[in-house]
Design a protein around this motif. Sequence first.
Motif, PDB file in Angstrom:
ATOM      1  N   MET A  78      49.315  38.485  41.872  1.00 18.38           N
ATOM      2  CA  MET A  78      49.557  37.019  42.458  1.00 18.38           C
ATOM      3  C   MET A  78      48.489  37.100  43.708  1.00 18.38           C
ATOM      4  SD  MET A  78      52.791  34.703  44.197  1.00 18.38           S
ATOM      5  CE  MET A  78      52.988  35.941  45.482  1.00 18.38           C
ATOM      6  N   GLY A  79      48.708  38.244  44.667  1.00 15.98           N
ATOM      7  CA  GLY A  79      47.913  38.131  45.704  1.00 15.98           C
ATOM      8  C   GLY A  79      46.430  37.949  45.350  1.00 15.98           C
ATOM      9  N   LYS A  80      46.014  38.807  44.457  1.00 16.57           N
ATOM     10  CA  LYS A  80      44.675  38.717  43.859  1.00 16.57           C
ATOM     11  C   LYS A  80      44.216  37.508  43.434  1.00 16.57           C
ATOM     12  CE  LYS A  80      44.404  43.769  42.900  1.00 16.57           C
ATOM     13  NZ  LYS A  80      44.135  44.723  41.562  1.00 16.57           N
ATOM     14  N   ALA A  81      45.046  36.804  42.672  1.00 10.29           N
ATOM     15  CA  ALA A  81      44.630  35.704  42.104  1.00 10.29           C
ATOM     16  C   ALA A  81      44.632  34.321  43.093  1.00 10.29           C
ATOM     17  CB  ALA A  81      46.021  34.633  40.978  1.00 10.29           C
ATOM     18  N   ALA A  82      45.597  34.643  44.138  1.00  8.71           N
ATOM     19  CA  ALA A  82      45.757  33.569  45.211  1.00  8.71           C
ATOM     20  C   ALA A  82      44.273  33.755  46.191  1.00  8.71           C
ATOM     21  CB  ALA A  82      46.652  33.749  46.153  1.00  8.71           C
ATOM     22  N   ASP A  83      44.178  35.009  46.473  1.00 17.44           N
ATOM     23  CA  ASP A  83      42.739  35.293  47.099  1.00 17.44           C
ATOM     24  C   ASP A  83      41.330  34.946  46.522  1.00 17.44           C
ATOM     25  OD1 ASP A  83      44.029  36.329  49.072  1.00 17.44           O
ATOM     26  OD2 ASP A  83      43.844  38.702  48.583  1.00 17.44           O
ATOM     27  N   ALA A  84      41.325  35.028  45.125  1.00 17.10           N
ATOM     28  CA  ALA A  84      40.340  34.838  44.439  1.00 17.10           C
ATOM     29  C   ALA A  84      40.225  32.900  44.406  1.00 17.10           C
ATOM     30  CB  ALA A  84      40.350  35.123  43.010  1.00 17.10           C
ATOM     31  N   SER A  85      41.108  32.265  44.122  1.00 18.74           N
ATOM     32  CA  SER A  85      41.297  31.058  44.295  1.00 18.74           C
ATOM     33  C   SER A  85      40.926  30.518  45.632  1.00 18.74           C
ATOM     34  CB  SER A  85      42.735  30.328  43.825  1.00 18.74           C
ATOM     35  OG  SER A  85      43.131  30.982  42.749  1.00 18.74           O
ATOM     36  N   PHE A  86      41.334  31.119  46.627  1.00 23.46           N
ATOM     37  CA  PHE A  86      41.047  30.796  47.899  1.00 23.46           C
ATOM     38  C   PHE A  86      39.607  30.948  48.091  1.00 23.46           C
ATOM     39  CE2 PHE A  86      40.270  32.300  52.163  1.00 23.46           C
ATOM     40  CZ  PHE A  86      40.570  31.203  52.919  1.00 23.46           C
ATOM     41  N   ALA A  87      39.004  32.177  47.777  1.00 20.23           N
ATOM     42  CA  ALA A  87      37.570  32.320  48.063  1.00 20.23           C
ATOM     43  C   ALA A  87      36.704  31.595  47.367  1.00 20.23           C
ATOM     44  CB  ALA A  87      37.325  33.831  47.616  1.00 20.23           C
ATOM     45  N   PHE A  88      37.078  31.065  46.059  1.00 20.59           N
ATOM     46  CA  PHE A  88      36.377  29.983  45.326  1.00 20.59           C
ATOM     47  C   PHE A  88      36.363  28.806  46.090  1.00 20.59           C
ATOM     48  CE2 PHE A  88      36.692  26.789  42.131  1.00 20.59           C
ATOM     49  CZ  PHE A  88      35.341  26.843  41.518  1.00 20.59           C
TER      50      PHE A  88
ATOM     51  N   THR B 287      37.389  27.627  49.162  1.00 19.84           N
ATOM     52  CA  THR B 287      36.662  27.716  50.403  1.00 19.84           C
ATOM     53  C   THR B 287      35.271  27.910  50.718  1.00 19.84           C
ATOM     54  OG1 THR B 287      37.259  29.980  51.055  1.00 19.84           O
ATOM     55  CG2 THR B 287      38.965  28.225  51.630  1.00 19.84           C
ATOM     56  N   THR B 288      34.635  28.894  49.724  1.00 15.37           N
ATOM     57  CA  THR B 288      33.365  29.006  49.905  1.00 15.37           C
ATOM     58  C   THR B 288      32.363  28.160  49.220  1.00 15.37           C
ATOM     59  OG1 THR B 288      33.876  31.500  49.745  1.00 15.37           O
ATOM     60  CG2 THR B 288      31.703  30.977  49.354  1.00 15.37           C
ATOM     61  N   ASP B 289      32.956  27.537  47.971  1.00 13.26           N
ATOM     62  CA  ASP B 289      32.166  26.669  47.118  1.00 13.26           C
ATOM     63  C   ASP B 289      32.446  25.244  47.484  1.00 13.26           C
ATOM     64  OD1 ASP B 289      30.960  29.059  46.022  1.00 13.26           O
ATOM     65  OD2 ASP B 289      31.972  28.503  44.304  1.00 13.26           O
ATOM     66  N   PHE B 290      33.841  24.763  48.071  1.00 11.16           N
ATOM     67  CA  PHE B 290      34.184  23.554  48.277  1.00 11.16           C
ATOM     68  C   PHE B 290      34.802  23.343  49.729  1.00 11.16           C
ATOM     69  CE2 PHE B 290      34.584  24.053  43.653  1.00 11.16           C
ATOM     70  CZ  PHE B 290      33.842  22.810  43.219  1.00 11.16           C
ATOM     71  N   GLY B 291      34.465  24.164  50.464  1.00  9.16           N
ATOM     72  CA  GLY B 291      34.918  24.152  51.945  1.00  9.16           C
ATOM     73  C   GLY B 291      34.204  22.740  52.642  1.00  9.16           C
TER      74      GLY B 291
ATOM     75  N   GLY C 127      28.799  25.312  60.816  1.00  8.93           N
ATOM     76  CA  GLY C 127      27.889  26.413  61.132  1.00  8.93           C
ATOM     77  C   GLY C 127      28.436  27.756  61.112  1.00  8.93           C
ATOM     78  N   ASN C 128      29.763  27.977  60.865  1.00 10.39           N
ATOM     79  CA  ASN C 128      30.342  29.364  60.687  1.00 10.39           C
ATOM     80  C   ASN C 128      31.341  29.257  59.728  1.00 10.39           C
ATOM     81  OD1 ASN C 128      31.798  31.565  60.840  1.00 10.39           O
ATOM     82  ND2 ASN C 128      31.698  31.855  63.156  1.00 10.39           N
ATOM     83  N   VAL C 129      30.916  29.535  58.165  1.00 12.49           N
ATOM     84  CA  VAL C 129      31.759  28.963  57.229  1.00 12.49           C
ATOM     85  C   VAL C 129      32.861  30.085  57.098  1.00 12.49           C
ATOM     86  CG1 VAL C 129      31.844  29.380  54.631  1.00 12.49           C
ATOM     87  CG2 VAL C 129      29.752  28.083  55.957  1.00 12.49           C
ATOM     88  N   ASP C 130      32.758  31.465  57.403  1.00 15.07           N
ATOM     89  CA  ASP C 130      33.630  32.321  57.388  1.00 15.07           C
ATOM     90  C   ASP C 130      34.979  31.798  58.285  1.00 15.07           C
ATOM     91  OD1 ASP C 130      32.646  33.655  55.632  1.00 15.07           O
ATOM     92  OD2 ASP C 130      31.669  35.266  56.844  1.00 15.07           O
ATOM     93  N   TRP C 131      34.439  31.473  59.490  1.00 17.97           N
ATOM     94  CA  TRP C 131      35.514  30.806  60.562  1.00 17.97           C
ATOM     95  C   TRP C 131      36.253  29.588  59.957  1.00 17.97           C
ATOM     96  CZ3 TRP C 131      36.087  26.359  63.275  1.00 17.97           C
ATOM     97  CH2 TRP C 131      37.128  26.501  64.508  1.00 17.97           C
ATOM     98  N   LEU C 132      35.535  28.936  59.390  1.00 17.01           N
ATOM     99  CA  LEU C 132      35.822  27.499  58.966  1.00 17.01           C
ATOM    100  C   LEU C 132      37.029  27.715  57.781  1.00 17.01           C
ATOM    101  CD1 LEU C 132      32.802  25.302  58.733  1.00 17.01           C
ATOM    102  CD2 LEU C 132      34.697  24.705  60.087  1.00 17.01           C
ATOM    103  N   LYS C 133      36.985  28.785  57.108  1.00 17.50           N
ATOM    104  CA  LYS C 133      37.738  29.048  56.172  1.00 17.50           C
ATOM    105  C   LYS C 133      39.070  29.332  56.498  1.00 17.50           C
ATOM    106  CE  LYS C 133      35.346  32.054  53.639  1.00 17.50           C
ATOM    107  NZ  LYS C 133      34.796  33.199  53.039  1.00 17.50           N
TER     108      LYS C 133
END
Length: 499
Positions: free
Chosen positions: A36-46, A48-52, A304-310
Amino acid sequence: MTNGNEKIKTSRSVMYISSIIVMLFVLFGMFFPEQMGKAADASFAFLTTDFGWLYLLAVGFFTVFVYVVAFSRFGLIKLGKDDDKPEFSNFQWFSMLFGGGMGIGLVFWSVAEPMMHYLSPPVGEGATAESMRTAMRIVFFHWGIHPWVIFAIGGLALAYFQFRKGLPFLISSAFYPLIGDRIYGPIGKAIDILSAFATVFGVATSLGLGSNQIATGLQYIWGIQATPTTVSIIIAVMTMLFTLATISGLHKAMQLAADIKVWLSIGFMVFIFLFGGTVLILNNFTDSLGYYLQNFIGQTLWMGNVDWLKGWTVFYWAWWIAWAPFVGQFVARVSKGRTIREFVLAVTLLPSGFSMVWLSIYAGAAFNLDKLSNGAIQAAVNNDYTTALFATLQQLPMYSITAPLAILLIVASFVGSANSATYVLAMLTSNGDMNPGKQIRSFWGIIQGAFTIILILVGGGTAALAVLRTVSIVAAFPFMLIMIIMCFSIYKALAQEKL
């Protein structure tokens, strides 16, 4: 437009499907926590990175939309029939909107967030005069007008279609201009299920954060270890409190909690303002407000700072979107008989103005006291940011009194919000019944508490909170798309009004 009250059926499909989805998620978390943790992290990364960018653009669009509607010819349309009068006086209405702005989040983040941005700003060096200004601009941005724009859209949709068009008090009713009577079918039910799903995760995140702050507060004050078991016991007690309050009725049982919250909030604000450095706080507020307004548009769309924004802005926008059905219902319920212009201006400006004053007092005092104590507060934040409020109070007089009162304020703030959110969940899953049965109210209260406890026990305190934050972003994503479409539906309905 069809009168919705004639169309409401006794179907419980929204409740059944919503609860099954939540329980499946809980079971998955119990038996497969790592996956569940991995699935949540993968969904979050997708997301926030692609649709932030979409979260930022959507909230920017909501801001433009709501003010364009308010200042257009539609602004004079009443949220009710043309001859309806407001149910509450201006003073009562303003008081309730101010009350709506005093949530658990403000108590939790009032010191921690500005301190964290001060020490680790998205741009530039930390722990400088400029990073302090940047920190205040960011917290005004996260807690100011934008969240209340999101809530105003949810409230506008509910109030307009319920009070003026006679449709059920459901998010799906806002789509009547686009899909007609299909709001009573699978499409409408899917919208209401997503609304319930987003609300559950928004409340669970707040429950986890609030309980964690109480646990770390108890450890900070009295040395009681803040283990996952301790946090779970606190969640169970809080769940019992707000579930009993919900069952016994929305108004009676919550009056005491509301009174405690209001008077403690006012008391703490006055106390901290007087003893935390009055002049510095006033200077800080004035400068921060100007800096915030000056950068309003640029900050809204800044990438300007995508990692911070996520970790910050995208999380906040998702969290506020998840709370839109609940807070929207609250502001809608108290605004019958108001014009759209009155509604939008009051809902977006009054609570956000209160939040900015609150944050200026707490953050200004924290910055001042941190300097006087040679960095005691930033040391506490670096060690455990959930203790920031208590570290600040420790630098002020009467700590032995204010620290337990702070615990009481956190409990009262959360119980009030969770009670109302549980009531809304019951409404969302009982065909918009504005007085849902006690069984369904208690059901959702217990579900939310059990859901959060299981995640905390299985995933551990900090890890479980991270999962909750992540899943709230994921759950809010489809509801954000629903809100975008909702804006076009509202506009279509308003355009058909005979003015």
